[in-house]
Design a protein around this motif. Structure first.
Motif, PDB file in Angstrom:
ATOM      1  N   ALA A 122      39.823  76.430 -68.673  1.00 24.94           N
ATOM      2  CA  ALA A 122      40.185  77.827 -68.390  1.00 24.94           C
ATOM      3  C   ALA A 122      41.199  77.922 -67.257  1.00 24.94           C
ATOM      4  N   HIS A 123      41.421  76.810 -66.557  1.00 25.21           N
ATOM      5  CA  HIS A 123      42.287  76.839 -65.373  1.00 25.21           C
ATOM      6  C   HIS A 123      43.528  75.958 -65.498  1.00 25.21           C
ATOM      7  N   GLY A 124      43.675  75.232 -66.589  1.00 26.23           N
ATOM      8  CA  GLY A 124      44.847  74.375 -66.730  1.00 26.23           C
ATOM      9  C   GLY A 124      44.668  73.370 -67.858  1.00 26.23           C
ATOM     10  N   ARG A 125      45.634  72.459 -67.948  1.00 30.71           N
ATOM     11  CA  ARG A 125      45.618  71.456 -69.015  1.00 30.71           C
ATOM     12  C   ARG A 125      44.635  70.338 -68.680  1.00 30.71           C
ATOM     13  N   VAL A 126      43.774  70.042 -69.639  1.00 26.98           N
ATOM     14  CA  VAL A 126      42.721  69.047 -69.446  1.00 26.98           C
ATOM     15  C   VAL A 126      42.954  67.860 -70.372  1.00 26.98           C
ATOM     16  N   LEU A 127      42.744  66.681 -69.829  1.00 26.79           N
ATOM     17  CA  LEU A 127      42.696  65.463 -70.637  1.00 26.79           C
ATOM     18  C   LEU A 127      41.380  64.771 -70.338  1.00 26.79           C
ATOM     19  N   LEU A 128      40.589  64.516 -71.378  1.00 23.07           N
ATOM     20  CA  LEU A 128      39.327  63.806 -71.225  1.00 23.07           C
ATOM     21  C   LEU A 128      39.494  62.405 -71.798  1.00 23.07           C
ATOM     22  N   LEU A 129      39.175  61.392 -71.009  1.00 23.76           N
ATOM     23  CA  LEU A 129      39.287  59.999 -71.430  1.00 23.76           C
ATOM     24  C   LEU A 129      37.908  59.387 -71.603  1.00 23.76           C
ATOM     25  N   GLU A 130      37.677  58.741 -72.730  1.00 29.00           N
ATOM     26  CA  GLU A 130      36.431  58.032 -73.008  1.00 29.00           C
ATOM     27  C   GLU A 130      36.768  56.574 -73.324  1.00 29.00           C
ATOM     28  N   MET A 131      36.088  55.649 -72.658  1.00 35.23           N
ATOM     29  CA  MET A 131      36.412  54.229 -72.856  1.00 35.23           C
ATOM     30  C   MET A 131      35.910  53.690 -74.197  1.00 35.23           C
ATOM     31  N   GLU A 132      34.858  54.318 -74.759  1.00 32.42           N
ATOM     32  CA  GLU A 132      34.297  53.843 -76.016  1.00 32.42           C
ATOM     33  C   GLU A 132      34.949  54.561 -77.202  1.00 32.42           C
ATOM     34  N   GLU A 133      34.736  54.013 -78.388  1.00 33.86           N
ATOM     35  CA  GLU A 133      35.211  54.676 -79.597  1.00 33.86           C
ATOM     36  C   GLU A 133      34.391  55.933 -79.889  1.00 33.86           C
ATOM     37  N   ALA A 134      33.111  55.876 -79.544  1.00 34.09           N
ATOM     38  CA  ALA A 134      32.233  57.028 -79.768  1.00 34.09           C
ATOM     39  C   ALA A 134      31.998  57.759 -78.456  1.00 34.09           C
ATOM     40  N   LEU A 135      32.111  59.064 -78.473  1.00 34.34           N
ATOM     41  CA  LEU A 135      31.881  59.875 -77.284  1.00 34.34           C
ATOM     42  C   LEU A 135      30.386  59.976 -76.992  1.00 34.34           C
ATOM     43  N   GLY A 136      30.011  59.827 -75.734  1.00 37.71           N
ATOM     44  CA  GLY A 136      28.613  59.937 -75.357  1.00 37.71           C
ATOM     45  C   GLY A 136      27.754  58.806 -75.879  1.00 37.71           C
ATOM     46  N   TYR A 137      28.327  57.634 -76.043  1.00 37.89           N
ATOM     47  CA  TYR A 137      27.645  56.526 -76.717  1.00 37.89           C
ATOM     48  C   TYR A 137      26.434  56.001 -75.954  1.00 37.89           C
ATOM     49  N   HIS A 138      26.525  55.867 -74.642  1.00 35.49           N
ATOM     50  CA  HIS A 138      25.500  55.151 -73.884  1.00 35.49           C
ATOM     51  C   HIS A 138      24.324  56.027 -73.432  1.00 35.49           C
ATOM     52  N   ALA A 139      24.541  57.294 -73.225  1.00 33.01           N
ATOM     53  CA  ALA A 139      23.477  58.150 -72.687  1.00 33.01           C
ATOM     54  C   ALA A 139      23.283  59.408 -73.524  1.00 33.01           C
ATOM     55  N   THR A 140      24.329  60.229 -73.648  1.00 33.80           N
ATOM     56  CA  THR A 140      24.208  61.500 -74.367  1.00 33.80           C
ATOM     57  C   THR A 140      23.706  61.291 -75.789  1.00 33.80           C
ATOM     58  N   GLY A 141      24.277  60.321 -76.484  1.00 34.38           N
ATOM     59  CA  GLY A 141      23.907  60.080 -77.871  1.00 34.38           C
ATOM     60  C   GLY A 141      22.543  59.448 -78.048  1.00 34.38           C
ATOM     61  N   ARG A 142      21.896  59.053 -76.951  1.00 33.50           N
ATOM     62  CA  ARG A 142      20.575  58.421 -77.038  1.00 33.50           C
ATOM     63  C   ARG A 142      19.537  59.230 -76.253  1.00 33.50           C
ATOM     64  N   SER A 143      19.833  60.482 -76.047  1.00 40.37           N
ATOM     65  CA  SER A 143      18.949  61.361 -75.288  1.00 40.37           C
ATOM     66  C   SER A 143      17.692  61.694 -76.085  1.00 40.37           C
ATOM     67  N   ALA A 144      16.613  61.993 -75.360  1.00 38.56           N
ATOM     68  CA  ALA A 144      15.379  62.464 -76.003  1.00 38.56           C
ATOM     69  C   ALA A 144      15.502  63.916 -76.455  1.00 38.56           C
ATOM     70  N   ALA A 145      16.615  64.562 -76.142  1.00 38.19           N
ATOM     71  CA  ALA A 145      16.909  65.919 -76.628  1.00 38.19           C
ATOM     72  C   ALA A 145      15.841  66.923 -76.218  1.00 38.19           C
ATOM     73  N   PHE A 146      15.576  66.966 -74.916  1.00 43.01           N
ATOM     74  CA  PHE A 146      14.510  67.837 -74.428  1.00 43.01           C
ATOM     75  C   PHE A 146      14.995  68.596 -73.206  1.00 43.01           C
ATOM     76  N   PHE A 147      14.599  69.866 -73.133  1.00 45.43           N
ATOM     77  CA  PHE A 147      14.962  70.744 -72.023  1.00 45.43           C
ATOM     78  C   PHE A 147      13.688  71.185 -71.334  1.00 45.43           C
ATOM     79  N   SER A 148      13.538  70.820 -70.073  1.00 45.52           N
ATOM     80  CA  SER A 148      12.308  71.145 -69.351  1.00 45.52           C
ATOM     81  C   SER A 148      12.608  71.701 -67.970  1.00 45.52           C
ATOM     82  N   GLU A 149      12.183  72.920 -67.735  1.00 47.31           N
ATOM     83  CA  GLU A 149      12.324  73.527 -66.416  1.00 47.31           C
ATOM     84  C   GLU A 149      11.374  72.910 -65.390  1.00 47.31           C
ATOM     85  N   TYR A 150      10.461  72.080 -65.845  1.00 41.17           N
ATOM     86  CA  TYR A 150       9.445  71.486 -64.964  1.00 41.17           C
ATOM     87  C   TYR A 150       9.870  70.106 -64.456  1.00 41.17           C
TER      88      TYR A 150
END
Length: 379
Positions: free
Chosen positions: A23-51
């Motif tokens: 929203a504030h300018g031109r962004v470039l996102l660089l990912e070292m792997e072929e798949a985005l979020g390979y090591h953590a995001t893609g292997r998440s337990a997919a849970f949201f807990s306020e506790y």
């Protein structure tokens, strides 16, 4: 190539930062792997807990809840949160930890509450009542559609004219003439602002830039799938967790996702599950429930990267202008992604984080200058 904001790391925190910065300018996102979020995001337990987590993490989670519950128009066509809840069990000898968790759970939008042991089967019929001394439910916990959230952020970056490049590992990073120069196998990129969202490699990236590391530790977290007992429908079961954090399980695609809640320090890399961790969790599961684990359907492991005090590191580096840390999100990254992305954008453009209701002070990278951090994780 010159841009306004260079975000290094394509996991969910980097994607959120890029989305808000776009929203504030031109962004470039660089990912070292072929798949985005390979090591953590893609292997998440997919849970949201306020506790979950200490005070700083819970504040970020509360801020994120409103965004995830009611995303901006057109952000995603899928609901991001689905009610699930948690049933937390207290084995013998864990009464003090149970009391602390019950006390902290009172801060949630729907406070944690203790239930009588004989009501446990209402929530999950396979729990062995004799294994428990006490139990509580945490009704505000929810499943989160990690892929839908991640992809919505990436689409937003591209829709605003930004770019996302994969297989673009940064091999050199230096600031010259007030501009950061990042060298990759895909070329050199220049920007006045760099966001270090490199996960387990965040300290390494800081080293390339000549900055002090903050002392991040990559930690392995294991999970595996087992069958639901014949004749039972687990669809509406809550997540079931041991308050001493030796296991949890939750319904997942017609099966049960189980974790030993391990946090084994590991070198940054592509981690694999440890057979002993899987076997230990299976034994604990059988002790606490009537389930017999006959077969492990699939096992995997991911990396969660923690700061010394287990609080996210979000803010401007004290030793380099234009370099912002977005790291050490540990197991909280997915659920706090909306908050940390908005916060990093406000800091990058010189806005006042208080205007969006966030306090960056507990997250600031300069808190490690004296290396006297103390753990914040709470049971």
């Amino acid at each position: 190539m010159e841009i306004d904001f260079l975000v290094i790391g394509g996991g969910i925190s980097g994607a959120s930062a890029g989305f808000h910065l776009a929203a504030h300018g031109r962004v470039l996102l660089l990912e070292m792997e072929e798949a985005l979020g390979y090591h953590a995001t893609g292997r998440s337990a997919a849970f949201f807990s306020e506790y979950y987590g200490g005070p700083a993490v819970r504040a970020l989670t509360r801020w994120s809840r409103d965004v995830l519950s009611t995303p901006p128009p057109g952000f995603t066509e899928y609901p991001l949160l689905t009610p699930r809840g948690v049933l937390t069990l207290c084995p013998a000898g864990a009464e003090q930890r149970f009391e602390a968790a019950l006390r902290d759970g009172a801060e949630a939008s729907r406070p944690a509450r203790e239930i009588v042991i004989h009501d446990i089967p209402v929530y999950c019929p396979i729990v062995r009542l004799e294994w428990c001394r006490r139990a509580m439910v945490k009704p505000a916990a929810q499943d989160i559609d990690v892929n839908a959230l991640h992809q919505a952020y990436l689409r937003g970056i591209r829709a605003a004219g930004g770019q996302v490049l994969r297989s673009a590992r940064v091999v050199a990073l230096a600031r010259r003439g007030g501009v950061w120069h990042a060298s990759t196998g895909l070329g050199e990129f220049r920007a006045p602002v760099v966001v270090n969202a490199a996960g387990a490699w965040a300290d390494e990236l800081a080293g390339l830039a000549g900055l002090r590391p903050v002392g991040l530790t990559p930690l392995r977290r294991t999970a595996f799938l087992v069958d639901v007992p014949d004749g039972l429908d687990a669809t509406r079961w809550p997540m079931v967790a041991d308050v001493t954090e030796t296991f949890y399980f939750k319904p997942e695609s017609g099966q049960l996702l189980v974790s030993p809640v391990d946090a084994t320090p590991m070198p940054a890399g592509d981690v694999r599950p440890d057979d002993l961790d899987v076997a230990s969790a299976a034994v604990r599961l059988e002790e606490a429930t009537t389930l017999t684990v006959r077969r492990i359907r699939r096992a995997w492991a991911g990396l969660r990267t923690a700061a010394p005090d287990d609080v996210p590191v979000v803010g401007v580096a004290p030793d380099a202008p234009g370099f912002l840390w977005l790291a050490g999100l540990s197991g909280y990254g997915v659920q706090v992604a909306p908050a940390v992305g908005a916060l990093i954008a406000s800091l990058a453009v010189g806005a006042t984080p208080a205007d969006i209701g966030l306090d960056p002070t507990p997250l600031a990278p300069d808190r490690f200058t004296d290396r006297q951090a103390s753990p914040e994780r709470l049971p």
